[in-house]
Design a protein around this motif. Structure first.
Motif, PDB file in Angstrom:
ATOM      1  N   MET A   1       0.855  -1.176   0.000  1.00 19.18           N
ATOM      2  CA  MET A   1       0.000   0.000   0.000  1.00 19.18           C
ATOM      3  C   MET A   1       0.897   1.234   0.000  1.00 19.18           C
ATOM      4  O   MET A   1       1.865   1.312   0.734  1.00 19.18           O
ATOM      5  CB  MET A   1      -0.900  -0.020   1.228  1.00 19.18           C
ATOM      6  CG  MET A   1      -1.875   1.140   1.285  1.00 19.18           C
ATOM      7  SD  MET A   1      -2.988   1.093   2.708  1.00 19.18           S
ATOM      8  CE  MET A   1      -3.979  -0.330   2.304  1.00 19.18           C
ATOM      9  N   ALA A   5      -2.190   6.140  -0.212  1.00 17.01           N
ATOM     10  CA  ALA A   5      -3.334   5.309   0.155  1.00 17.01           C
ATOM     11  C   ALA A   5      -3.454   5.204   1.672  1.00 17.01           C
ATOM     12  O   ALA A   5      -4.552   5.249   2.220  1.00 17.01           O
ATOM     13  CB  ALA A   5      -3.212   3.919  -0.464  1.00 17.01           C
ATOM     14  N   LEU A   9      -6.583   6.362   3.723  1.00 16.86           N
ATOM     15  CA  LEU A   9      -7.258   5.412   4.600  1.00 16.86           C
ATOM     16  C   LEU A   9      -7.361   5.973   6.013  1.00 16.86           C
ATOM     17  O   LEU A   9      -8.408   5.890   6.655  1.00 16.86           O
ATOM     18  CB  LEU A   9      -6.502   4.080   4.607  1.00 16.86           C
ATOM     19  CG  LEU A   9      -7.119   2.942   5.396  1.00 16.86           C
ATOM     20  CD1 LEU A   9      -8.522   2.637   4.900  1.00 16.86           C
ATOM     21  CD2 LEU A   9      -6.230   1.714   5.283  1.00 16.86           C
ATOM     22  N   GLU A  40     -17.719   1.433   3.741  1.00 23.54           N
ATOM     23  CA  GLU A  40     -17.354   0.189   3.048  1.00 23.54           C
ATOM     24  C   GLU A  40     -17.076   0.441   1.573  1.00 23.54           C
ATOM     25  O   GLU A  40     -16.122  -0.100   1.011  1.00 23.54           O
ATOM     26  CB  GLU A  40     -18.456  -0.859   3.219  1.00 23.54           C
ATOM     27  CG  GLU A  40     -18.610  -1.352   4.640  1.00 23.54           C
ATOM     28  CD  GLU A  40     -17.366  -2.052   5.163  1.00 23.54           C
ATOM     29  OE1 GLU A  40     -16.678  -2.739   4.391  1.00 23.54           O
ATOM     30  OE2 GLU A  40     -17.093  -1.894   6.375  1.00 23.54           O
ATOM     31  N   LEU A  43     -13.746   2.394   1.348  1.00 23.46           N
ATOM     32  CA  LEU A  43     -12.637   1.514   1.703  1.00 23.46           C
ATOM     33  C   LEU A  43     -12.293   0.596   0.536  1.00 23.46           C
ATOM     34  O   LEU A  43     -11.120   0.426   0.191  1.00 23.46           O
ATOM     35  CB  LEU A  43     -13.000   0.691   2.942  1.00 23.46           C
ATOM     36  CG  LEU A  43     -11.950  -0.296   3.422  1.00 23.46           C
ATOM     37  CD1 LEU A  43     -10.653   0.412   3.791  1.00 23.46           C
ATOM     38  CD2 LEU A  43     -12.495  -1.092   4.605  1.00 23.46           C
ATOM     39  N   ALA A  44     -13.287   0.026  -0.085  1.00 17.24           N
ATOM     40  CA  ALA A  44     -13.045  -0.849  -1.243  1.00 17.24           C
ATOM     41  C   ALA A  44     -12.395  -0.076  -2.385  1.00 17.24           C
ATOM     42  O   ALA A  44     -11.476  -0.571  -3.039  1.00 17.24           O
ATOM     43  CB  ALA A  44     -14.364  -1.470  -1.709  1.00 17.24           C
ATOM     44  N   ARG A  45     -12.842   1.165  -2.608  1.00 17.67           N
ATOM     45  CA  ARG A  45     -12.252   1.994  -3.663  1.00 17.67           C
ATOM     46  C   ARG A  45     -10.783   2.263  -3.383  1.00 17.67           C
ATOM     47  O   ARG A  45      -9.927   2.151  -4.268  1.00 17.67           O
ATOM     48  CB  ARG A  45     -13.025   3.299  -3.782  1.00 17.67           C
ATOM     49  CG  ARG A  45     -12.568   4.192  -4.925  1.00 17.67           C
ATOM     50  CD  ARG A  45     -13.277   5.530  -4.922  1.00 17.67           C
ATOM     51  NE  ARG A  45     -13.047   6.295  -3.712  1.00 17.67           N
ATOM     52  CZ  ARG A  45     -11.920   6.982  -3.437  1.00 17.67           C
ATOM     53  NH1 ARG A  45     -10.922   6.977  -4.291  1.00 17.67           N
ATOM     54  NH2 ARG A  45     -11.800   7.659  -2.326  1.00 17.67           N
ATOM     55  N   ILE A  46     -10.449   2.593  -2.148  1.00 17.63           N
ATOM     56  CA  ILE A  46      -9.062   2.870  -1.768  1.00 17.63           C
ATOM     57  C   ILE A  46      -8.207   1.620  -1.912  1.00 17.63           C
ATOM     58  O   ILE A  46      -7.092   1.674  -2.432  1.00 17.63           O
ATOM     59  CB  ILE A  46      -8.991   3.403  -0.325  1.00 17.63           C
ATOM     60  CG1 ILE A  46      -9.607   4.814  -0.257  1.00 17.63           C
ATOM     61  CG2 ILE A  46      -7.568   3.424   0.192  1.00 17.63           C
ATOM     62  CD1 ILE A  46      -9.854   5.317   1.150  1.00 17.63           C
ATOM     63  N   GLN A  47      -8.732   0.485  -1.495  1.00 19.48           N
ATOM     64  CA  GLN A  47      -7.980  -0.768  -1.580  1.00 19.48           C
ATOM     65  C   GLN A  47      -7.730  -1.154  -3.033  1.00 19.48           C
ATOM     66  O   GLN A  47      -6.666  -1.673  -3.356  1.00 19.48           O
ATOM     67  CB  GLN A  47      -8.706  -1.871  -0.836  1.00 19.48           C
ATOM     68  CG  GLN A  47      -8.647  -1.680   0.664  1.00 19.48           C
ATOM     69  CD  GLN A  47      -9.485  -2.667   1.429  1.00 19.48           C
ATOM     70  OE1 GLN A  47     -10.481  -3.193   0.928  1.00 19.48           O
ATOM     71  NE2 GLN A  47      -9.115  -2.918   2.677  1.00 19.48           N
ATOM     72  N   ARG A  48      -8.694  -0.908  -3.914  1.00 17.76           N
ATOM     73  CA  ARG A  48      -8.478  -1.217  -5.340  1.00 17.76           C
ATOM     74  C   ARG A  48      -7.409  -0.321  -5.941  1.00 17.76           C
ATOM     75  O   ARG A  48      -6.655  -0.757  -6.809  1.00 17.76           O
ATOM     76  CB  ARG A  48      -9.784  -1.047  -6.124  1.00 17.76           C
ATOM     77  CG  ARG A  48     -10.764  -2.164  -5.963  1.00 17.76           C
ATOM     78  CD  ARG A  48     -11.896  -2.086  -6.970  1.00 17.76           C
ATOM     79  NE  ARG A  48     -12.593  -0.804  -6.947  1.00 17.76           N
ATOM     80  CZ  ARG A  48     -13.622  -0.508  -6.171  1.00 17.76           C
ATOM     81  NH1 ARG A  48     -14.111  -1.415  -5.336  1.00 17.76           N
ATOM     82  NH2 ARG A  48     -14.201   0.684  -6.230  1.00 17.76           N
ATOM     83  N   ALA A  50      -4.836   0.972  -4.393  1.00 14.64           N
ATOM     84  CA  ALA A  50      -3.518   0.791  -3.770  1.00 14.64           C
ATOM     85  C   ALA A  50      -2.681  -0.220  -4.513  1.00 14.64           C
ATOM     86  O   ALA A  50      -3.095  -1.065  -5.178  1.00 14.64           O
ATOM     87  CB  ALA A  50      -3.694   0.367  -2.321  1.00 14.64           C
TER      88      ALA A  50
END
Length: 50
Positions: A1, A5, A9, A40, A43-48, A50
């Protein structure tokens, strides 16, 4: 990450926590549910990204 990001986060989490606490203070549980769904999603957008 990446550092960006992580900062994003960290910002997401602190903002979410603050907003949920405010909603709970005024007993707006519908807003708490809405914020949870929004968290949620973000969070999913940030994880994608990263």
């Amino acid at each position: 990450m990446s550092i960006i990001a992580f900062d994003t986060l960290e910002t997401l989490h602190s903002t979410y926590t603050e907003r949920v606490n405010e909603a709970v203070e005024v007993d707006d549980l519908d807003l708490v549910d809405e914020l949870s769904r929004e968290y949620e999603h973000e969070l999913a957008r940030i994880q994608r990204a990263a």
